[in-house]
Design an enzyme around this catalytic site. Structure first.
Site, PDB file in Angstrom:
ATOM      1  N   LYS A 113      41.185  44.037  52.333  1.00  0.00           N
ATOM      2  CA  LYS A 113      41.950  43.472  51.225  1.00  0.00           C
ATOM      3  C   LYS A 113      42.259  41.987  51.453  1.00  0.00           C
ATOM      4  O   LYS A 113      42.450  41.236  50.504  1.00  0.00           O
ATOM      5  CB  LYS A 113      43.265  44.242  51.033  1.00  0.00           C
ATOM      6  CG  LYS A 113      43.116  45.738  50.791  1.00  0.00           C
ATOM      7  CD  LYS A 113      42.429  46.045  49.483  1.00  0.00           C
ATOM      8  CE  LYS A 113      42.639  47.473  48.999  1.00  0.00           C
ATOM      9  NZ  LYS A 113      41.966  48.502  49.806  1.00  0.00           N
TER      10      LYS A 113
HETATM   11  C1  LIG Z   1      41.334  49.677  49.551  1.00  0.00           C
HETATM   12  C2  LIG Z   1      40.529  50.264  50.632  1.00  0.00           C
HETATM   13  C3  LIG Z   1      39.354  50.978  50.365  1.00  0.00           C
HETATM   14  C4  LIG Z   1      38.875  51.254  48.955  1.00  0.00           C
HETATM   15  O1  LIG Z   1      38.462  50.093  48.304  1.00  0.00           O
HETATM   16  P1  LIG Z   1      38.339  50.090  46.698  1.00  0.00           P
HETATM   17  O2  LIG Z   1      38.028  48.697  46.349  1.00  0.00           O
HETATM   18  O3  LIG Z   1      39.677  50.525  46.199  1.00  0.00           O
HETATM   19  O4  LIG Z   1      37.283  51.053  46.344  1.00  0.00           O
HETATM   20  C5  LIG Z   1      38.606  51.437  51.433  1.00  0.00           C
HETATM   21  N1  LIG Z   1      39.010  51.234  52.696  1.00  0.00           N
HETATM   22  C6  LIG Z   1      40.137  50.558  52.995  1.00  0.00           C
HETATM   23  C7  LIG Z   1      40.535  50.402  54.415  1.00  0.00           C
HETATM   24  C8  LIG Z   1      40.931  50.040  51.979  1.00  0.00           C
HETATM   25  O5  LIG Z   1      42.049  49.369  52.278  1.00  0.00           O
END
Ligand SMILES: *Cc1c(COP(=O)(O)O)cnc(C)c1O
Length: 497
Positions: A113
């Site tokens: 993120k």
């Molecule tokens: C948010 C997240 C995901 C999923 O990503 P999306 O964009 O919501 O599909 C997968 N792994 C981790 C560690 C995340 O923080």
């Protein structure tokens, strides 16, 4: 070059430039902003191989954000991708056995993120300035665990902005929770929900389209924006690392420029993988995108049957950032396969909110290309962590393990020989107890923070700053509320009640 503008998935009458799309987060009709057309990359792969992350980011992002000046965009990029990342190339690619792991967790909060949320505050501030917005911006964010901390970190003490995060109080890892509730910054607010991620996300979406609330806010000098992956200001920066991974493969001569690769993406809200689809549309040579779900396998079922059905038990798993039954960004993908048929999208989304499900027509299903859906059980996820560690001495987190496991199933089913990049979305330090318990059964009763030390020994590396002494930090945020109290909590924060 065409002027990329953004329209709503649910109607053709709303169209805005990128600054406004970023600032609003979501269209007034509840739809998501999508580019009218995806820009084609004009630079050849061969000519990009030596570019650093920042330069590449500029080339990829400029056509999506073409109302930003070069200076503005470079300013945002250079402030985002700097030494707050502990890897100087930002997104390193590791070859492990005959697969590749794209490590997207070298930012300040140890999850992918950070790739988008380290730049979003700069994009948003710049957008507000361009549009001459004088109101204070209130960022409302629902999180399944990682977005929350990354957004708090990115927006803390940014002037003119308040950041409010709602997270499922009982649905995130210990480390994730502690990271959020100890967040400093006089503009940060963290609220636990007695419910799951979907409750939090729905609550936020409802507030965004609550006309009376918006009017009261406006009177008090506030406007909303979103740090969730429905914001194109998060989606666009995520396209960059798909190219970057590919270019690293070329640079190390694992592939020739032009050769196809697959990406396996651990998926929840469908944001990350959608950025991969956009990269493909721009011209990146991608064969398949492997959409990996945990036991909340709505997406797997959808790709198999053409029916999206969220009416099922919500499971709390060891990959909590993917514990989601309503994958918001899928709306953008459905829009793409239905050739931007806004009426159809509006109809499907209405069915989803009324009945919890919708079904594609035969001809729509035929367009479900480019994506292979799979899922991994809790047991398979643990086994994948164990396998990779035992074979290669490399530790992956639970989310990455879900995608590795699904990748293995994909190989078994398809016999595809295309080189595959596993998108590694979190540091194992964020999910210490689940990861360490996969490696050894004797650790059941050891607490998360002690396991951090043990993990560092196994990895022969220093404990990352983000988790070092995290247990000693004082909890600052204490509020817990039900879904129906979310709005009340907001009003309290804004002192409008
Ligand atoms: C948010 C997240 C995901 C999923 O990503 P999306 O964009 O919501 O599909 C997968 N792994 C981790 C560690 C995340 O923080």
């Amino acid at each position: 070059m065409t002027e990329v503008q953004y329209k709503s998935t649910r109607s053709n009458s709303i169209s805005v430039k990128s600054a406004e799309a970023i600032l609003k987060g979501i269209a007034d009709d509840g739809g998501l902003f999508i580019p009218m057309s995806i820009p084609k990359l004009e630079v050849k792969i061969q000519d990009m191989i030596e570019l650093d992350y920042q330069e590449l980011a500029y080339i990829i992002m400029k056509d999506f954000l073409n109302d930003f000046s070069e200076d503005e965009l470079r300013y945002c990029i250079n402030n985002a991708y700097d030494d707050k990342f502990d890897a100087n190339i930002i997104a390193p690619l590791e070859k492990i056995g005959d697969t590749y792991f794209l490590e997207l967790y070298h930012g300040p909060t140890l999850a992918f993120k950070d790739m988008a949320l380290s730049i979003l505050p700069y994009l948003l501030k710049t957008a507000a300035k361009k549009l001459d917005i004088k109101d204070e911006i209130v960022i409302l964010t629902a999180t399944s665990g990682d977005t929350g901390k990354a957004a708090l970190e990115g927006f803390a003490d940014v002037e003119g902005i308040k950041i409010i995060v709602y997270f499922p109080e009982y649905g995130v890892s210990e480390i994730q929770k502690q990271q959020m509730v100890t967040q400093k910054g006089k503009n940060t607010y963290v609220i636990g929900i007695d419910g799951n991620f979907d409750d939090a996300q729905n609550g936020v979406k409802e507030m965004f389209s609550d006309k009376a609330l918006l009017a009261t806010m406006k009177d008090s000098g506030y406007i909303f924006s979103s740090a969730n992956s429905i914001n194109i200001g998060r989606l666009v920066p995520q396209i960059v690392y798909y190219f970057y991974a590919y270019l690293q493969m070329c640079k190390s001569r694992e592939i020739k420029p032009g050769e196809l690769v697959n990406f396996a993406v651990p998926t929840g809200n469908f944001g990350n993988i959608l950025a991969g689809l956009y990269a493909k549309s721009m011209g990146l040579p991608i064969n398949n995108l492997i959409c990996a779900s945990n036991e909340n396998k709505v997406l797997y079922d959808f790709f198999k049957t053409g029916i999206y059905d969220k009416t099922r038990e919500f499971k709390i798993t060891n990959s909590p950032s993917m514990d989601i039954l309503i994958s918001s960004n899928l709306e953008r993908y459905i829009s793409k396969i239905s050739k931007d048929n806004a009426m159809r999208i509006a109809e499907l989304m209405k069915q989803l909110s009324q009945f919890g499900k919708y079904e594609l027509k035969k001809e729509e299903r035929d367009n479900l290309q480019d994506i292979y859906g799979g899922f991994a059980t809790e047991f398979e996820t643990s086994e994948a962590i164990k396998e990779i560690y035992n074979k290669y001495n490399y530790i992956i987190d639970t989310h990455t393990a879900v995608s590795y496991s699904v990748y293995k199933k994909y190989i078994d089913e398809t016999d595809d020989k295309t080189k595959t990049i596993i998108v590694s979305t979190a540091s194992p330090y964020k999910f210490t107890s689940a990861v360490m318990n996969s490696l050894s059964e004797s650790l059941q009763d050891v607490d998360d923070y002690e396991l951090v030390g043990q993990m560092a020994k196994l990895m022969r590396s220093a404990v990352p700053d983000a988790v070092k002494d995290l247990d000693k930090k004082r909890r600052i945020h204490h509020t817990i509320c039900t879904k129906s109290e979310m709005k009340q909590e907001l009003l309290k924060i804004l002192a409008m009640k």
